[in-house]
Design a protein around this motif. Structure first.
Motif, mmCIF file in Angstrom:
data_model
loop_
_atom_site.group_PDB
_atom_site.id
_atom_site.type_symbol
_atom_site.label_atom_id
_atom_site.label_comp_id
_atom_site.label_asym_id
_atom_site.label_seq_id
_atom_site.Cartn_x
_atom_site.Cartn_y
_atom_site.Cartn_z
ATOM 1 N N MET A 64 0.877 -1.143 -0.134
ATOM 2 C CA MET A 64 -0.077 -0.046 0.028
ATOM 3 C C MET A 64 0.731 1.217 -0.069
ATOM 4 O O MET A 64 0.454 2.165 -0.478
ATOM 5 N N ASP A 65 2.050 1.220 0.491
ATOM 6 C CA ASP A 65 2.849 2.362 0.574
ATOM 7 C C ASP A 65 3.487 2.497 -0.852
ATOM 8 O O ASP A 65 3.958 3.689 -1.062
ATOM 9 N N SER A 66 3.814 1.474 -1.510
ATOM 10 C CA SER A 66 4.515 1.868 -2.839
ATOM 11 C C SER A 66 3.526 1.902 -4.031
ATOM 12 O O SER A 66 3.892 2.355 -5.068
ATOM 13 N N LEU A 67 2.033 1.825 -3.740
ATOM 14 C CA LEU A 67 0.872 1.938 -4.919
ATOM 15 C C LEU A 67 0.756 3.438 -5.060
ATOM 16 O O LEU A 67 0.027 3.777 -3.980
ATOM 17 N N LEU A 68 1.173 4.041 -6.034
ATOM 18 C CA LEU A 68 0.779 5.495 -6.100
ATOM 19 C C LEU A 68 -0.306 5.498 -7.072
ATOM 20 O O LEU A 68 -0.503 4.935 -8.001
ATOM 21 N N LEU A 69 -1.499 6.522 -6.592
ATOM 22 C CA LEU A 69 -2.453 6.700 -7.174
ATOM 23 C C LEU A 69 -2.704 8.093 -7.637
ATOM 24 O O LEU A 69 -2.115 9.073 -7.117
ATOM 25 N N PRO A 70 -3.169 8.303 -8.762
ATOM 26 C CA PRO A 70 -4.089 7.343 -9.576
ATOM 27 C C PRO A 70 -2.931 6.377 -10.312
ATOM 28 O O PRO A 70 -1.853 6.814 -10.807
ATOM 29 N N ILE A 71 -3.782 5.144 -10.870
ATOM 30 C CA ILE A 71 -2.707 4.436 -11.622
ATOM 31 C C ILE A 71 -2.869 5.188 -13.124
ATOM 32 O O ILE A 71 -3.968 5.318 -13.600
ATOM 33 N N ILE A 72 -1.740 5.267 -13.578
ATOM 34 C CA ILE A 72 -1.805 5.892 -14.811
ATOM 35 C C ILE A 72 -1.813 4.741 -16.183
ATOM 36 O O ILE A 72 -0.826 3.745 -16.108
ATOM 37 N N PRO A 125 -13.018 3.907 -11.897
ATOM 38 C CA PRO A 125 -13.333 5.004 -12.591
ATOM 39 C C PRO A 125 -12.471 6.433 -11.982
ATOM 40 O O PRO A 125 -12.279 7.156 -12.563
ATOM 41 N N THR A 126 -12.418 6.184 -10.653
ATOM 42 C CA THR A 126 -11.540 7.590 -10.107
ATOM 43 C C THR A 126 -10.341 7.406 -9.685
ATOM 44 O O THR A 126 -9.454 8.480 -9.517
ATOM 45 N N THR A 127 -9.830 6.056 -9.846
ATOM 46 C CA THR A 127 -8.482 5.797 -9.295
ATOM 47 C C THR A 127 -7.358 5.405 -10.385
ATOM 48 O O THR A 127 -6.345 4.974 -10.248
ATOM 49 N N THR A 128 -7.970 5.608 -11.729
ATOM 50 C CA THR A 128 -7.154 5.347 -12.893
ATOM 51 C C THR A 128 -7.280 6.616 -13.795
ATOM 52 O O THR A 128 -8.536 7.353 -13.747
ATOM 53 N N THR A 129 -6.335 6.873 -14.406
ATOM 54 C CA THR A 129 -6.442 8.020 -15.323
ATOM 55 C C THR A 129 -5.558 7.766 -16.585
ATOM 56 O O THR A 129 -4.496 6.985 -16.624
ATOM 57 N N TYR A 130 -5.788 8.386 -17.795
ATOM 58 C CA TYR A 130 -5.132 8.396 -18.889
ATOM 59 C C TYR A 130 -4.136 9.431 -19.099
ATOM 60 O O TYR A 130 -4.170 10.485 -18.718
ATOM 61 N N ALA A 131 -2.993 8.810 -19.661
ATOM 62 C CA ALA A 131 -1.703 9.856 -20.009
ATOM 63 C C ALA A 131 -1.499 9.648 -21.379
ATOM 64 O O ALA A 131 -1.233 8.392 -21.936
ATOM 65 N N PHE A 132 -1.460 10.471 -22.402
ATOM 66 C CA PHE A 132 -0.893 10.412 -23.590
ATOM 67 C C PHE A 132 0.479 10.754 -23.618
ATOM 68 O O PHE A 132 0.851 11.903 -23.119
ATOM 69 N N ILE A 133 1.164 9.799 -24.096
ATOM 70 C CA ILE A 133 2.670 9.959 -24.217
ATOM 71 C C ILE A 133 2.993 9.978 -25.724
ATOM 72 O O ILE A 133 2.565 9.210 -26.576
#
Length: 135
Positions: A64-72, A125-133
């Motif tokens: 839990m300490d190493s999981l950074l949110l939101p998941i990209i 839905p709230t803990t993931t997000t998109y990143a356009f790379i």
């Protein structure tokens, strides 16, 4: 860097304005009364507590300490059929949601078929997000 490269970088920055300035560990978010992160545009994005608790049920307590949110969820222009997730614990969470988790094959980065995005986004839905790379 050429002027074209600078323009492209600027536009990618504008497209990704919805990303957080800094991601926060799951363990910290669970201790907040109103869990959320500040986005690059200054807005605050809140996380549903039920989602945080669901994710916590999928990982070990020390993870839990190493999981950074939101998941990209990284989406690039070259491979339109896949999206990428980085981070061992983030990959573990996504694998468990998509029923592809194999404890003997834990990875720090993984490509997933893009058709799985709706299933993942419905679950988180709230803990993931998109990143356009730019790749």
């Amino acid at each position: 860097m050429t002027s074209v490269d600078r323009i492209i970088q600027h536009e990618i920055g504008r497209i990704n304005i919805h990303l957080p300035k800094r991601r926060i560990p799951l363990s910290s978010l669970l201790n907040q009364r109103e869990p959320g992160v500040v986005l690059r545009d200054g807005e605050v994005h809140g996380f549903k507590r039920s989602e945080l608790e669901f994710i916590a049920s999928l990982v070990d307590e020390e993870e839990m300490d190493s999981l950074l949110l939101p998941i990209i969820l990284e989406i690039g222009p070259l491979d339109k059929a896949h999206f990428r997730v980085r981070g061992r614990v983030a990959v573990k969470v996504v694998d468990k949601i998509l029923n592809t988790y194999d404890p003997l094959d834990e990875r720090v980065e993984k490509l997933y078929p893009r058709y799985l995005l709706p299933k993942l986004r419905r679950a988180l839905p709230t803990t993931t997000t998109y990143a356009f790379i730019p790749e």
